[in-house]
Design a protein around this motif. Structure first.
Motif, PDB file in Angstrom:
ATOM      1  N   ALA A 208     -46.776 -45.509 -84.087  1.00  0.00           N
ATOM      2  CA  ALA A 208     -47.704 -45.969 -85.120  1.00  0.00           C
ATOM      3  C   ALA A 208     -47.150 -45.719 -86.515  1.00  0.00           C
ATOM      4  CB  ALA A 208     -49.051 -45.267 -84.953  1.00  0.00           C
ATOM      5  N   HIS A 209     -46.349 -44.656 -86.657  1.00  0.00           N
ATOM      6  CA  HIS A 209     -45.768 -44.358 -87.969  1.00  0.00           C
ATOM      7  C   HIS A 209     -44.669 -45.341 -88.350  1.00  0.00           C
ATOM      8  CE1 HIS A 209     -48.140 -40.748 -87.477  1.00  0.00           C
ATOM      9  NE2 HIS A 209     -47.977 -40.525 -88.770  1.00  0.00           N
ATOM     10  N   CYS A 210     -44.189 -46.119 -87.404  1.00  0.00           N
ATOM     11  CA  CYS A 210     -43.245 -47.189 -87.733  1.00  0.00           C
ATOM     12  C   CYS A 210     -43.935 -48.290 -88.537  1.00  0.00           C
ATOM     13  CB  CYS A 210     -42.641 -47.776 -86.453  1.00  0.00           C
ATOM     14  SG  CYS A 210     -41.613 -46.611 -85.541  1.00  0.00           S
ATOM     15  N   MET A 211     -45.245 -48.447 -88.319  1.00  0.00           N
ATOM     16  CA  MET A 211     -46.026 -49.390 -89.127  1.00  0.00           C
ATOM     17  C   MET A 211     -46.635 -48.706 -90.344  1.00  0.00           C
ATOM     18  SD  MET A 211     -48.960 -52.041 -87.925  1.00  0.00           S
ATOM     19  CE  MET A 211     -49.760 -53.156 -89.093  1.00  0.00           C
ATOM     20  N   LEU A 212     -47.080 -47.468 -90.175  1.00  0.00           N
ATOM     21  CA  LEU A 212     -47.596 -46.725 -91.322  1.00  0.00           C
ATOM     22  C   LEU A 212     -46.548 -46.619 -92.437  1.00  0.00           C
ATOM     23  CD1 LEU A 212     -49.461 -43.997 -89.288  1.00  0.00           C
ATOM     24  CD2 LEU A 212     -50.544 -45.388 -91.083  1.00  0.00           C
ATOM     25  N   ALA A 213     -45.285 -46.474 -92.054  1.00  0.00           N
ATOM     26  CA  ALA A 213     -44.210 -46.354 -93.047  1.00  0.00           C
ATOM     27  C   ALA A 213     -44.104 -47.606 -93.902  1.00  0.00           C
ATOM     28  CB  ALA A 213     -42.884 -46.058 -92.361  1.00  0.00           C
ATOM     29  N   THR A 214     -44.116 -48.772 -93.273  1.00  0.00           N
ATOM     30  CA  THR A 214     -43.986 -50.013 -94.044  1.00  0.00           C
ATOM     31  C   THR A 214     -45.235 -50.283 -94.875  1.00  0.00           C
ATOM     32  OG1 THR A 214     -44.797 -51.417 -92.222  1.00  0.00           O
ATOM     33  CG2 THR A 214     -42.428 -50.979 -92.305  1.00  0.00           C
ATOM     34  N   TYR A 215     -46.389 -49.916 -94.341  1.00  0.00           N
ATOM     35  CA  TYR A 215     -47.640 -50.144 -95.078  1.00  0.00           C
ATOM     36  C   TYR A 215     -47.701 -49.270 -96.329  1.00  0.00           C
ATOM     37  CZ  TYR A 215     -52.580 -50.459 -96.216  1.00  0.00           C
ATOM     38  OH  TYR A 215     -53.756 -50.649 -96.888  1.00  0.00           O
ATOM     39  N   TRP A 216     -47.468 -47.961 -96.153  1.00  0.00           N
ATOM     40  CA  TRP A 216     -47.580 -47.059 -97.305  1.00  0.00           C
ATOM     41  C   TRP A 216     -46.424 -47.221 -98.282  1.00  0.00           C
ATOM     42  CZ3 TRP A 216     -51.930 -45.311 -98.796  1.00  0.00           C
ATOM     43  CH2 TRP A 216     -52.949 -45.076 -97.870  1.00  0.00           C
ATOM     44  N   ASN A 217     -45.312 -47.754 -97.813  1.00  0.00           N
ATOM     45  CA  ASN A 217     -44.226 -48.106 -98.725  1.00  0.00           C
ATOM     46  C   ASN A 217     -44.696 -49.141 -99.739  1.00  0.00           C
ATOM     47  OD1 ASN A 217     -41.817 -50.453 -98.861  1.00  0.00           O
ATOM     48  ND2 ASN A 217     -41.203 -48.411 -99.502  1.00  0.00           N
ATOM     49  N   LYS A 218     -45.457 -50.134 -99.263  1.00  0.00           N
ATOM     50  CA  LYS A 218     -45.982 -51.163-100.164  1.00  0.00           C
ATOM     51  C   LYS A 218     -47.034 -50.589-101.098  1.00  0.00           C
ATOM     52  CE  LYS A 218     -45.322 -55.160 -97.101  1.00  0.00           C
ATOM     53  NZ  LYS A 218     -46.031 -56.229 -96.339  1.00  0.00           N
ATOM     54  N   VAL A 219     -47.888 -49.704-100.580  1.00  0.00           N
ATOM     55  CA  VAL A 219     -48.996 -49.170-101.375  1.00  0.00           C
ATOM     56  C   VAL A 219     -48.523 -48.143-102.399  1.00  0.00           C
ATOM     57  CG1 VAL A 219     -51.147 -47.847-101.264  1.00  0.00           C
ATOM     58  CG2 VAL A 219     -50.674 -49.603 -99.546  1.00  0.00           C
ATOM     59  N   LEU A 220     -47.647 -47.237-101.957  1.00  0.00           N
ATOM     60  CA  LEU A 220     -47.240 -46.117-102.813  1.00  0.00           C
ATOM     61  C   LEU A 220     -45.903 -46.338-103.508  1.00  0.00           C
ATOM     62  CD1 LEU A 220     -48.234 -43.125-100.477  1.00  0.00           C
ATOM     63  CD2 LEU A 220     -49.552 -44.113-102.364  1.00  0.00           C
ATOM     64  N   GLY A 221     -45.136 -47.336-103.065  1.00  0.00           N
ATOM     65  CA  GLY A 221     -43.840 -47.597-103.673  1.00  0.00           C
ATOM     66  C   GLY A 221     -42.810 -46.536-103.374  1.00  0.00           C
ATOM     67  N   ARG A 222     -42.965 -45.864-102.235  1.00  0.00           N
ATOM     68  CA  ARG A 222     -42.036 -44.807-101.834  1.00  0.00           C
ATOM     69  C   ARG A 222     -41.526 -45.112-100.435  1.00  0.00           C
ATOM     70  NH1 ARG A 222     -45.426 -39.558-101.973  1.00  0.00           N
ATOM     71  NH2 ARG A 222     -43.491 -38.817-101.028  1.00  0.00           N
ATOM     72  N   ASN A 223     -40.450 -44.398-100.030  1.00  0.00           N
ATOM     73  CA  ASN A 223     -39.938 -44.608 -98.668  1.00  0.00           C
ATOM     74  C   ASN A 223     -39.844 -43.309 -97.870  1.00  0.00           C
ATOM     75  OD1 ASN A 223     -37.769 -43.410 -99.921  1.00  0.00           O
ATOM     76  ND2 ASN A 223     -36.250 -44.857 -99.132  1.00  0.00           N
TER      77      ASN A 223
END
Length: 262
Positions: A208-223
């Motif tokens: 699930a964190h494989c999708m959480l990573a891409t989602y929060w990357n867009k929201v927070l602008g971090r990786n």
């Protein structure tokens, strides 16, 4: 068929009885699919992993009590943990050949880092269905063709206090359903539900964190993120997004070692 060692490992934790428990069997040769499914049902854990050696690594498959799944983080971490603990391999990196391609596990200090595929989601017209079935107001939403639905809620208390009703979650479709939010202590928290796969709530979910990573990357602008899965058992994952790969780092603890009798 000879007796086989079987393990129960708590993954994404360094304390027994927390994190996510996984069954692990490291075999000498392939096992019949029907038997793997029966063993997974008998173990009655979110996933049981079965690995056997290949020329260039190991074949790895994961089964819930109900069916085979294409991607599982915590059972991969648990398998690598057992292979190093039991001296099955001396290499600091293990390549696993899976239904999601070649995944790797690497020792990083006292932790294990998994190299997994990133999962991207898109907003769809399912938001109203989510509101009707779950009784929540999404502030963000994404759905993936890999079988994941992500719902962002307004704050972490809403995530932590959410009461899942499996019958309603099933009405969203055959998805692994992720609810998530920002948090004061961690970059984000989440909970994960998979009744369509025989898992009402998964304690700590690497995939699930494989999708959480891409989602929060867009929201927070971090990786790079410190994430917490706020299930009853709870678990912490260090998450790094690098282009189309996600690196998940955590620890594992063996809690049961036994022998399964066929």
């Amino acid at each position: 068929m000879p007796n086989r060692n079987i393990y129960q490992v708590d993954a994404f934790t360094d304390v027994a009885f927390r994190g996510n428990p996984a069954g692990v069997m490291v075999l000498e040769a392939p096992m019949e699919e029907q038997l793997m499914q029966k063993i997974a049902n008998e173990m009655n854990l979110a996933e049981t992993a079965f690995a056997y050696p290949l020329k260039d690594g190991y074949n790895l498959r994961w089964f819930t009590p109900e069916k085979e799944v294409k991607l599982c983080g915590h059972a991969t971490l648990a398998t690598a943990h057992i292979m190093w603990q039991e001296g099955i391999t001396q290499s600091d990196k293990i390549d696993f050949h899976t239904l999601s391609g070649v995944l790797s596990a690497e020792r990083v200090g006292e932790s294990i880092q998994l190299d997994f595929p990133a999962i991207k989601g898109e907003e769809t017209n399912s938001k109203e269905l989510v509101k009707a079935q779950l009784g929540v107001e999404p502030v963000g939403f994404a759905e993936s063709d890999k079988g994941y639905m992500l719902i962002e809620l307004k704050d972490s208390n809403e995530v932590k206090n959410f009461f899942p009703v499996s019958e309603n979650i099933l009405k969203l479709g055959e998805f692994v359903v992720i609810i998530t939010s920002r948090d004061n202590e961690f970059d984000f928290v989440s909970r994960v539900f998979g009744p369509a796969f025989g898992i009402d709530e998964d304690p700590v979910t690497g995939s699930a964190h494989c999708m959480l990573a891409t989602y929060w990357n867009k929201v927070l602008g971090r990786n790079s993120f410190q994430a917490y899965q706020a299930s009853k058992r709870g678990g912490q994952i260090n998450v790094v997004l690098d282009n189309d790969r996600v690196y998940l780092t955590g620890k594992a603890v063996t809690v049961i070692k036994g022998e399964i009798l066929f």
